[in-house]
Design a protein around this motif. Structure first.
Motif, mmCIF file in Angstrom:
data_model
loop_
_atom_site.group_PDB
_atom_site.id
_atom_site.type_symbol
_atom_site.label_atom_id
_atom_site.label_comp_id
_atom_site.label_asym_id
_atom_site.label_seq_id
_atom_site.Cartn_x
_atom_site.Cartn_y
_atom_site.Cartn_z
ATOM 1 N N ILE A 1 16.834 -32.662 -18.777
ATOM 2 C CA ILE A 1 16.365 -32.681 -20.158
ATOM 3 C C ILE A 1 16.795 -31.402 -20.887
ATOM 4 C CG2 ILE A 1 14.350 -32.872 -21.661
ATOM 5 C CD1 ILE A 1 15.152 -35.400 -19.984
ATOM 6 N N GLY A 2 16.763 -30.270 -20.208
ATOM 7 C CA GLY A 2 17.211 -29.027 -20.820
ATOM 8 C C GLY A 2 18.670 -29.090 -21.235
ATOM 9 N N LEU A 3 19.518 -29.659 -20.377
ATOM 10 C CA LEU A 3 20.944 -29.766 -20.692
ATOM 11 C C LEU A 3 21.200 -30.782 -21.803
ATOM 12 C CD1 LEU A 3 22.270 -29.618 -17.025
ATOM 13 C CD2 LEU A 3 22.541 -27.850 -18.780
ATOM 14 N N LEU A 4 20.431 -31.879 -21.804
ATOM 15 C CA LEU A 4 20.547 -32.847 -22.901
ATOM 16 C C LEU A 4 20.200 -32.183 -24.230
ATOM 17 C CD1 LEU A 4 18.956 -36.060 -21.327
ATOM 18 C CD2 LEU A 4 21.301 -35.857 -22.178
ATOM 19 N N ARG A 5 19.182 -31.346 -24.219
ATOM 20 C CA ARG A 5 18.759 -30.670 -25.445
ATOM 21 C C ARG A 5 19.750 -29.585 -25.867
ATOM 22 N NH1 ARG A 5 13.836 -31.908 -27.377
ATOM 23 N NH2 ARG A 5 12.503 -33.225 -26.088
#
Length: 266
Positions: free
Chosen positions: A25-29
């Protein structure tokens, strides 16, 4: 082609799936195109995370990001290359969650990993997976089973002329009290790191919130999103900072050039 991040540890209960979820989720954001692969579809913790997340988004309308996700059973090793190649070609990052055991699928994943992240609970019980310690002096005697397996896969990467593996061990479920055991584990990790070749990254403290969020498929990076309607406490803010620190410690060459403070800003 995708940068491959593998979450690996031959001991269950180390927090691999929770760590994988927050990294994804951090990388998607960060604006990256991310895929995920669960190699333990029988237990399927990461897969359940995304099923819960999809259901929550459908129910609330919250615009929370979801990656392309795939899962393989332990008996489906013959499908590994085809599934990985498809995800690898379509995305910038592929995050693979391995089972807590030495399996053919897990070994395949370790060979192709660009970055290996090993969550390790902060105790000598879990440390024993990567290194044996003298009970009297607490000196590291030798690498253990998992470290030896990683070394074997590193040799296979070298034979295939692949770039060197970046191995990161993250201390997980850290106690808030700076106890003697915490200090001794830190010393042992430092001694073993240079010997077998891994970096030590900041991990996550022991917090109930990590387990509570599973039922909705959420992460600490989603709590301020419209439609989530979560009460954010100081404990949540501190936990978000831990996630930011882990993301920054990966040193991924594909991350956009933004400051650490901007990571996961919502």
């Amino acid at each position: 082609m995708a940068h491959i991040i593998v979450l690996g540890n031959e001991k269950g209960g180390s927090g691999k799936s929770t760590t994988a979820m927050h990294l994804i989720i951090g990388l998607l954001r960060e604006g990256l195109s991310v895929a995920s692969l669960d190699l333990d579809a029988r237990q399927g913790t990461l897969t359940r995370y995304f099923q819960n997340r999809t259901a929550f988004r459908a129910m609330t309308g919250a615009q929370i990001p979801i990656p392309e996700h795939a899962a393989l059973l332990p008996t489906e090793a013959e499908k590994f290359d085809e599934v990985v190649e498809g995800l690898w070609r379509r995305h910038q990052v592929l995050v693979i969650d391995c089972p807590g055991a030495d399996t053919p699928l897990s070994r395949k994943a370790h060979v192709i990993a660009d970055t290996l992240v090993t969550p390790l609970n902060d105790s000598f019980i879990d440390f024993d997976v990567i290194g044996h310690v003298d009970p009297e002096t607490l000196a590291v005697i030798r690498p253990s089973t998992y470290a030896e397996m990683v070394w074997e896969q590193r040799k296979r990467r070298a034979m295939g002329r692949l770039p060197p593996l970046d191995w990161i061990v993250m201390r997980n479920r850290l106690a808030h009290v700076d106890a003697r055991n915490k200090q001794l584990v830190a010393q042992a990790l430092e001694a073993l790191a240079g010997r077998v070749g891994f970096r030590i990254a900041p991990g996550f403290s022991e917090r109930v919130i990590f387990r509570e969020l599973f039922l909705k498929g959420l992460t600490l990076l989603d709590l301020r999103d419209e439609g989530v309607n979560a009460q954010v406490s100081m404990s949540h803010v501190a936990a978000r900072q831990e996630v930011r620190a882990l993301l920054a410690s990966l040193n991924l060459p594909i991350l956009p050039t933004v400051s650490t403070d901007e990571i996961t800003k919502a």
